[in-house]
Every structure is written in C-alpha cells, then in structure tokens.
Design a protein around this motif. Sequence first.
Motif, mmCIF file in Angstrom:
data_model
loop_
_atom_site.group_PDB
_atom_site.id
_atom_site.type_symbol
_atom_site.label_atom_id
_atom_site.label_comp_id
_atom_site.label_asym_id
_atom_site.label_seq_id
_atom_site.Cartn_x
_atom_site.Cartn_y
_atom_site.Cartn_z
ATOM 1 N N ARG A 108 0.654 -1.230 0.052
ATOM 2 C CA ARG A 108 -0.062 -0.108 -0.023
ATOM 3 C C ARG A 108 1.065 1.099 0.019
ATOM 4 N NH1 ARG A 108 -5.409 -0.997 1.951
ATOM 5 N NH2 ARG A 108 -5.662 1.272 1.475
ATOM 6 N N LEU A 109 2.036 1.237 0.788
ATOM 7 C CA LEU A 109 2.667 2.489 1.068
ATOM 8 C C LEU A 109 3.825 3.145 -0.146
ATOM 9 C CD1 LEU A 109 3.495 2.503 4.791
ATOM 10 C CD2 LEU A 109 1.236 3.220 3.609
ATOM 11 N N PRO A 110 4.201 2.151 -1.077
ATOM 12 C CA PRO A 110 5.196 2.476 -1.962
ATOM 13 C C PRO A 110 4.762 3.704 -2.690
ATOM 14 C CG PRO A 110 5.652 0.171 -1.684
ATOM 15 C CD PRO A 110 4.395 0.603 -0.741
ATOM 16 N N PRO A 111 3.638 3.591 -3.545
ATOM 17 C CA PRO A 111 3.204 4.793 -4.336
ATOM 18 C C PRO A 111 2.875 6.215 -3.383
ATOM 19 C CG PRO A 111 1.645 2.953 -4.649
ATOM 20 C CD PRO A 111 2.685 2.584 -3.550
ATOM 21 N N VAL A 112 2.606 5.779 -2.242
ATOM 22 C CA VAL A 112 2.345 7.237 -1.348
ATOM 23 C C VAL A 112 3.790 7.897 -1.093
ATOM 24 C CG1 VAL A 112 1.418 8.050 0.832
ATOM 25 C CG2 VAL A 112 0.231 5.944 -0.257
ATOM 26 N N GLY A 235 -2.887 -22.612 -2.982
ATOM 27 C CA GLY A 235 -3.896 -22.892 -2.256
ATOM 28 C C GLY A 235 -4.681 -21.722 -1.924
ATOM 29 N N ILE A 236 -5.609 -21.833 -0.660
ATOM 30 C CA ILE A 236 -6.650 -20.843 -0.335
ATOM 31 C C ILE A 236 -6.074 -20.215 0.811
ATOM 32 C CG2 ILE A 236 -8.871 -20.301 0.346
ATOM 33 C CD1 ILE A 236 -9.755 -22.724 -1.594
ATOM 34 N N GLY A 237 -5.783 -18.900 0.961
ATOM 35 C CA GLY A 237 -5.431 -18.188 2.223
ATOM 36 C C GLY A 237 -6.103 -16.668 2.415
ATOM 37 N N ALA A 238 -5.887 -16.183 3.416
ATOM 38 C CA ALA A 238 -6.293 -15.019 3.843
ATOM 39 C C ALA A 238 -5.543 -13.776 3.499
ATOM 40 C CB ALA A 238 -6.789 -14.760 5.394
ATOM 41 N N CYS A 239 -6.073 -12.684 2.955
ATOM 42 C CA CYS A 239 -5.372 -11.595 2.625
ATOM 43 C C CYS A 239 -6.346 -10.422 2.608
ATOM 44 C CB CYS A 239 -4.497 -11.599 1.368
ATOM 45 S SG CYS A 239 -5.469 -11.514 -0.111
ATOM 46 N N GLN A 240 -5.631 -9.152 2.499
ATOM 47 C CA GLN A 240 -6.523 -8.035 2.653
ATOM 48 C C GLN A 240 -7.178 -7.824 1.175
ATOM 49 O OE1 GLN A 240 -4.498 -4.218 3.702
ATOM 50 N NE2 GLN A 240 -3.326 -5.250 5.529
ATOM 51 N N VAL A 241 -8.348 -7.615 1.240
ATOM 52 C CA VAL A 241 -9.184 -7.459 0.105
ATOM 53 C C VAL A 241 -8.662 -6.573 -0.971
ATOM 54 C CG1 VAL A 241 -11.478 -6.918 -1.028
ATOM 55 C CG2 VAL A 241 -11.343 -8.114 1.062
ATOM 56 N N GLY A 242 -8.249 -5.277 -0.344
ATOM 57 C CA GLY A 242 -7.560 -4.210 -1.505
ATOM 58 C C GLY A 242 -6.390 -4.434 -1.758
ATOM 59 N N VAL A 243 -5.704 -5.619 -1.627
ATOM 60 C CA VAL A 243 -4.432 -5.669 -2.256
ATOM 61 C C VAL A 243 -4.325 -7.265 -2.838
ATOM 62 C CG1 VAL A 243 -3.123 -4.497 -0.539
ATOM 63 C CG2 VAL A 243 -3.400 -6.900 -0.063
ATOM 64 N N ALA A 244 -5.580 -7.909 -3.316
ATOM 65 C CA ALA A 244 -5.592 -9.188 -3.549
ATOM 66 C C ALA A 244 -4.953 -8.969 -5.137
ATOM 67 C CB ALA A 244 -6.861 -9.921 -3.621
#
Length: 290
Positions: A108-112, A235-244
Amino acid sequence: MDETIGWELYRSFLGVLHEGSLSGAARALGLTQPTVGRHVAALEQALGQALFTRSHAGLLPTEAARAMQASAEAMASQAAALQRVARGFGEIRGAVRVSASEVVAVERLPPVLAALRRAHPGLEIELVPSNRLQDLVQREADVAVRMAAPQQEVLVATRVADMALGLFAHQDYLARHGRPATVDELRGHALIGFDVETPFLREARRSFPFWTRERFALRCDSDLAQLALIRAGAGIGACQVGVAGPGLVRVLPEAFELRLPAWVVMHGDLRASARCRVVYDALVAALRAG
C-alpha cells in the motif's frame, strides 16, 4: 556523580573509546587534540574514575570505561535524534521513520512514499515493514500505520479506514481444484495459514473456528509470504481485500470476512515538525481514499 556533566565530555570520551587515541578522536569529532584531552580529563575528575590507560597501542579503556560504553552510545543516539528533530521543524527536509505491517508497507505505501519524494526531494523516508508494533513513545518510529487504536495519551491518531480480510485463491488453483461452495468443502483444499498462533489469531478464531493450524497445508508467519503463496496458486489463504490484485478470486465471502480498523499514529511532539506532518497527512489521505 555530578549531574551537571555536559554531553560534550561524554562525546569526547566516546570518540577516544572508538578511535583509540586523542588525535584520532579529534579528527573524527572535528575538535583539537588538546580540547579532547581536556574533556576526557574533566570527565575522569567528575566521575572520580580513570577511563583510559596509556600503552604502546594507544589509549586503552579501563573497566569503568567499558561499563559506561553502552549508556554513552545510547546518549549519542539520543543526541543525534534530537538534532534530526530540531533540523526538521519548519522545513520539509530530513528523515522520517515510517512503520507499518508487512502487507501495508509493501503493498500500500510505496506509491504514497514515491509521490511524497517527488513533491519533497529533501525528504528521507525510513520504511520499517514489521508486524511488531514499534514504540512511538520511545521513538522507534516517527509515524506508524496500525491496526489498533493507540492507548498512550501522548500519541495523536487518525482513523483512516477498515481494512477487510477475506479468503482468496488464484484462478489457476480454482481451475484445477474447483471453488468451494461451503466451509465444509474447504477440507478438500490446500489451505495457507499461520504457524505460530498469536493473541490476535486466537481472538479471530472465535468467529472462524475452521481456521486452525492443523488444517493448513502450508504454514508461515509472514503475511507477505502467505500472499505470495496465494498468488502462486498454492492454495486458499487470507489476505487484505484491497491488495489481492489480478488473478485472485475471493472465496466464501459470506463465511469469512474480518475487518481491521486502520490508524495513522505519531507522537504529539512531532505535530510541529513539517516533515513528519506532511508524511502523516499523506498517509491519512491515501489510506482514506483506499
């Protein structure tokens, strides 16, 4: 011990300790050799301790000097931090240390931060990707993005958004193994999850009892590594929706969603620092915008 001993005496002491001679310390500190010698002599007199002995190899520290070394180096580090803070007030120049979780820091932060550097070329950013909370009171970082509200009154914070977590798999994985329609069908899939359970994970498992270590085919405590495994089709895992990102498909959204409140936080003393304030404001604006 005399409490009025000035920092300049300890600074010269450290210079001799590191360089091994008065002349070497003088060159390193930009002082004259007699000045360094006077500082060391004055410190020895104030402490009532010999700090160095002469030898053919130069000045050797005594046991007392060695015992003081760590504390004196901590003083030097604090003095340098104070100098950086003082230089940064009123101008957008100098270093700002930013802490964020692994995923937020990398995804999330590199472009900022890139935009900040384009707007303020004199700004220096020290990015700390870590899931450990950096201690802002002790100034381990200047500005932080956190998934929990700060508790200390000396900190200022702005809530920016709720970051949603969901279950994801790469489209190639789902093409090979099918898409689970129910939680029970997850048993037939390769699940990606944690290795060591944390208090946060224990609390989250109250709502999602199926998300247990024993059911994971791939275990890792790095959120970035888990995200890489999901993107690789493991496989299937959890991650932030906004960075998928492209290629990832959300699985069972009605059965698994965890919302993490996100805050941008800094020490209240840094509100008057132009460089810290511009970083703080940029993070707030960017994370609020999604």
